[in-house]
Write an enzyme that holds these catalytic residues in place. Structure first.
Site, PDB file in Angstrom:
ATOM      1  N   TYR A 192      18.848  -1.371 -20.488  1.00 27.26           N
ATOM      2  CA  TYR A 192      18.717  -1.848 -21.868  1.00 27.26           C
ATOM      3  C   TYR A 192      19.138  -0.783 -22.882  1.00 27.26           C
ATOM      4  CZ  TYR A 192      16.284  -6.209 -20.796  1.00 27.26           C
ATOM      5  OH  TYR A 192      15.979  -7.466 -20.366  1.00 27.26           O
ATOM      6  N   GLU A 233       3.764  -2.891   8.342  1.00 30.65           N
ATOM      7  CA  GLU A 233       4.638  -3.656   7.446  1.00 30.65           C
ATOM      8  C   GLU A 233       3.817  -4.537   6.505  1.00 30.65           C
ATOM      9  OE1 GLU A 233       6.990  -6.484   9.637  1.00 30.65           O
ATOM     10  OE2 GLU A 233       7.457  -7.657   7.846  1.00 30.65           O
ATOM     11  N   ASP A 273       6.445  -7.083  12.427  1.00 36.13           N
ATOM     12  CA  ASP A 273       6.604  -8.316  13.182  1.00 36.13           C
ATOM     13  C   ASP A 273       7.673  -8.102  14.249  1.00 36.13           C
ATOM     14  OD1 ASP A 273       4.812  -9.671  11.591  1.00 36.13           O
ATOM     15  OD2 ASP A 273       6.340 -10.591  10.316  1.00 36.13           O
TER      16      ASP A 273
END
Lengths: 386, 386
Positions: free
Chosen positions: B105, B206, B258
Site C-alpha cells: 500500500y 502439523e 497426516d
C-alpha cells in the site's frame, strides 16, 4: 491418579458425566417401561432461530423435535445420537480429550445384518463428518452442555496480550509478559480464571498481522487495553473468551476489521452469534460488542464527520467491491441487528461507492497513526457502531 | 526514546540500516560517476535453484541478474526496487513495523508524466501485491537480510510449549507455565534468546487440534519434549524457530503429519525449504528434521514391520486418495530429497494402495495410544524417515 492432569479438568468431567447420566436416564426408563425410546430436543433450524431484540442475541425458539427408535425416518438419527453420546461418555470416563474429527472416526463403522430370509444388508454409522458433527450439536442442545464442557478440544487461533493475569490449568500466566509473542487462548476458556486485570477496554483485531504490529509498538501498554486477535473468522474459544471479559469484568469490547461485508460479518459473529449455531450464542456472543472500524464514514466522511483518508489515499488504497461483496451486503442489510441507522448508512455508502478497504491501509498511513490517533480518537469521541 | 520499544529491536534496526546504506551506496556512486545505475542480484528462478546434496538444502545458484535504469525492459523493475528499498529504509528509521501488505500500500501510487509533445501518460508503481512481494524478495536477496531482520512483521500461526525459558523483548517467558494455552511464536524469532532448556527432542505437529490434545495430557512433560504446532503449512517464523532449536541446542526434530502427500510436503518445507523461496532455506530449513509419521508402513506394515492399525481400523479410517494427491505424489517422487529408499517405499505403497490417513485416526485409537505407545516407540526404535 495422573499427576499431569489438572483438577479443573477432573471436575469438569464429573459435571459432564453427571449431566449425561441425568439426561439419558429417561431413555433407559422408557425402554424399561416397554415404550418407544424417544429423544426430544429443540429444532436447530433457521425457522426456529429467533433474534431476541431485548437480549440482542440469536436464540433457539420453542419448537421441539421428536426422535424415536421405532420410527423408520428417525431411527438412524436416533441410533447415531445414542452412539455419539456413548462415545463422548466413554471419552469423559477415560480422561480422553477428543476432537470432533476423532469422534467422527471413533463412531465410523459398518453395521452388517441379515434379514430372517438371509439377505445381507450393510449400513454405515455415518459417511461424512458433516453427519457426526450434526449429531454432536444435537447432543449439545439436548444436554445443555457446550462441547468444551465435554472436554472436546479443537484447533484455536485466538491470541491475547494485556495487563492481566489468568489461571489456566495449574499455572498462573501474566499476559503482560509475553515478549513479542502472545498467549494462545486455550480451547476450554470457561476453565480460565481471571486473577487481576488492569485495563480499560478490549480491542479485538481481525487480522493477526495487525495485532502483531499493535503489540510490537506497545499499543496495549500505552492505552491500557487487552489486545486480542481472532486471526480471521473467530473460533468458539476466542468468542467465549471475549464474552467473559465483557460480562465478568465489565470491559467494553471494540472490534476492528477490514471495511467490507466480510469484516462486518466477523463483527456480527462476535456480537450476535452465528446463524447456523444459534444455540451457542447465549454463551459465546457478546451483545454489547462495538464495531470500531474501519467504517465507511472513516473512509468517505459523512455529514459533519471528516474522513480519515485524503482523496489521494482513497485513490491508492480503495479496492473495488466484488459481486460477492455486494450480494453479501444486501443480505446483511436484511438482518435485524444491522437495521440500525448507523449500519444502514454504512451499508448504503458501501453499495453506492462499491468500495472496500483493508485495515492495512490505515497502517500504511503510519502505524502510529492507527495506534495513537485513529483508534484512541474514535474510542474517546464514541465514534463506533453498536 | 520510546519506553515501550525494546532494545533488541533498536539494535536490529541499526544493523539493517547499516546494511542498506552499504549495499545501495554503489548505486549512488554509479550515478555520481555518470554511469547507468545497475543492481546485480542472484536470479530467483527454478533453473537457478540448486539442491545442495551435502548440506541437504535448496539454495540459489550462481546465476546473476542485471537490473539497469537505462534499459527499457528493466527500468520499471529497477525503479520498483529502489522505491521499495526507500520505503523499507524509512520504516526502519521511523520505528515502524510494516507488513508486506503495508509495504504494498505504501508504494502504490500512479505516476503521471507528459511527453515533450504534451501527451499524458499514467503508470502505476504496482497493481498487485504479487508484484511488490517479488520486489521485497529481490531486496532480501540483494541485501542478504531476511525481511524479519528489516522488522517487517507478518501473521504467525506457530505455537510452542515445553520445558524451556526464553527471552523475548524485555520479558523472560517460561514455556512450561502456559496452562492449557500455549506460547504463540513471535514474527522475529531470531531476536529470541534461549535461556535454559530441559528437553530431549522437538515434536512438531502439523495439526493444531492434535497439538492441543497432546499438550492437554502433558505429553511434553512425560516425554521431555518441546511440543510445537505449525497449524498447517508452516510459516517462516515457525520454521526459523524449529531450525534454531535444532542447530543451537542440538535437539532432534520430529515432524508428525497426516499420511498423505500434503503432509509429506509440510515435512519437506521444514526440512529442505520451499522451492519458490530457496534463498531463505539457508536460514529457515532444518536439514536434519525427521519424519516420524504417520507413515504408510505404520498403516500397512512392511517386511518385518507390523502395522499399527488392524484390518478393521484400516477399513474405518482410511480415506481414498484423490487424483490431486496422486499427481502430487508423482511430483514428490522426482524431488531429489525424496529419492531415498525409505521414501520410495512410502510413495510406492501410497501409489499402490491409493490410500491416505489423518493423524486423528491414531488419536481415535485412544489419545494414550498416540502419546504413550506410537510416538515413544517410534522414537526409541528409530522408526522415522530422514
Amino acid at each position: 491418579m495422573d499427576e499431569y492432569i489438572d483438577k479443573a479438568d477432573i471436575e469438569a468431567r464429573k459435571r459432564a458425566l453427571q449431566v449425561f447420566r441425568e439426561r439419558f436416564k429417561e431413555i433407559f426408563e422408557q425402554i424399561k417401561r416397554g415404550e418407544n425410546p424417544t429423544i426430544m430436543l429443540p429444532k436447530r433450524t433457521l425457522a426456529n432461530t429467533i433474534y431476541d431484540e431485548k437480549r440482542k442475541l440469536l436464540l433457539l425458539g420453542p419448537e421441539k423435535l421428536r426422535r424415536s427408535f421405532f420410527d423408520l425416518h428417525e431411527s438412524k438419527k436416533f441410533m447415531q445420537t445414542l452412539l455419539m453420546a456413548r462415545i463422548i461418555y466413554e471419552a469423559l470416563e477415560r480422561d480422553e480429550y477428543p476432537t470432533i474429527r476423532d469422534l467422527y472416526y471413533r463412531g465410523k463403522h459398518t453395521i452388517v445384518y441379515r434379514e430372517p430370509g438371509g439377505r445381507r444388508h450393510e449400513e454405515n454409522t455415518w459417511d461424512e463428518q458433516r453427519e457426526s458433527d450434526a449429531v454432536i450439536r444435537d447432543i449439545e442442545v439436548f444436554t445443555g452442555l457446550l462441547r468444551e464442557e465435554m472436554l472436546i478440544l479443537s484447533k484455536e487461533k485466538g491470541k491475547v496480550v494485556g495487563n492481566m493475569r489468568i489461571r489456566s490449568g495449574n499455572d498462573i500466566i501474566d499476559l503482560s509478559k509475553m515478549g513479542h509473542g502472545a498467549y494462545a487462548i486455550e480451547p476450554t476458556p470457561d476453565l480460565i480464571e481471571f486473577i487481576d486485570v488492569d485495563a480499560e477496554y478490549v480491542l479485538v483485531v481481525e487480522k493477526d498481522a495487525v495485532f502483531q504490529q499493535l503489540h510490537r509498538i506497545g499499543f496495549w501498554k500505552r492505552h491500557k487495553a487487552i489486545l486480542i486477535t481472532s486471526a480471521g473468522q473467530p473460533d468458539r474459544a476466542t468468542r467465549r473468551f471475549v464474552r467473559r471479559l465483557n460480562e465478568e469484568l465489565g470491559l467494553p469490547v471494540y472490534i476492528l476489521t477490514d471495511a467490507d461485508p466480510y469484516g462486518w460479518y466477523i463483527y456480527s459473529v462476535f456480537k450476535i452469534g452465528s446463524i447456523t449455531l444459534s444455540y451457542e450464542s447465549e454463551r459465546l456472543a457478546t451483545p454489547k460488542a462495538r464495531f470500531i472500524g474501519v467504517s465507511m464514514t472513516d473512509i468517505f466522511g459523512h455529514g459533519k464527520k471528516k474522513p480519515y483518508l485524503t482523496e489521494q489515499e482513497r485513490r491508492n488504497y480503495i479496492i473495488k467491491a466484488k459481486d460477492a461483496d455486494i450480494k453479501r451486503a444486501y443480505e446483511l442489510r436484511n438482518y435485524r441487528w444491522f437495521q440500525t441507522k448507523k449500519w444502514q448508512i454504512e451499508i448504503d455508502i458501501f453499495l453506492k461507492k462499491k468500495a472496500k478497504l483493508e485495515i492495512e491501509a490505515m497502517t500504511s498511513k503510519g502505524l502510529r497513526f492507527l495506534a495513537d490517533k485513529y483508534l484512541p480518537e474514535k474510542i474517546e469521541t464514541g465514534d463506533w457502531i453498536e
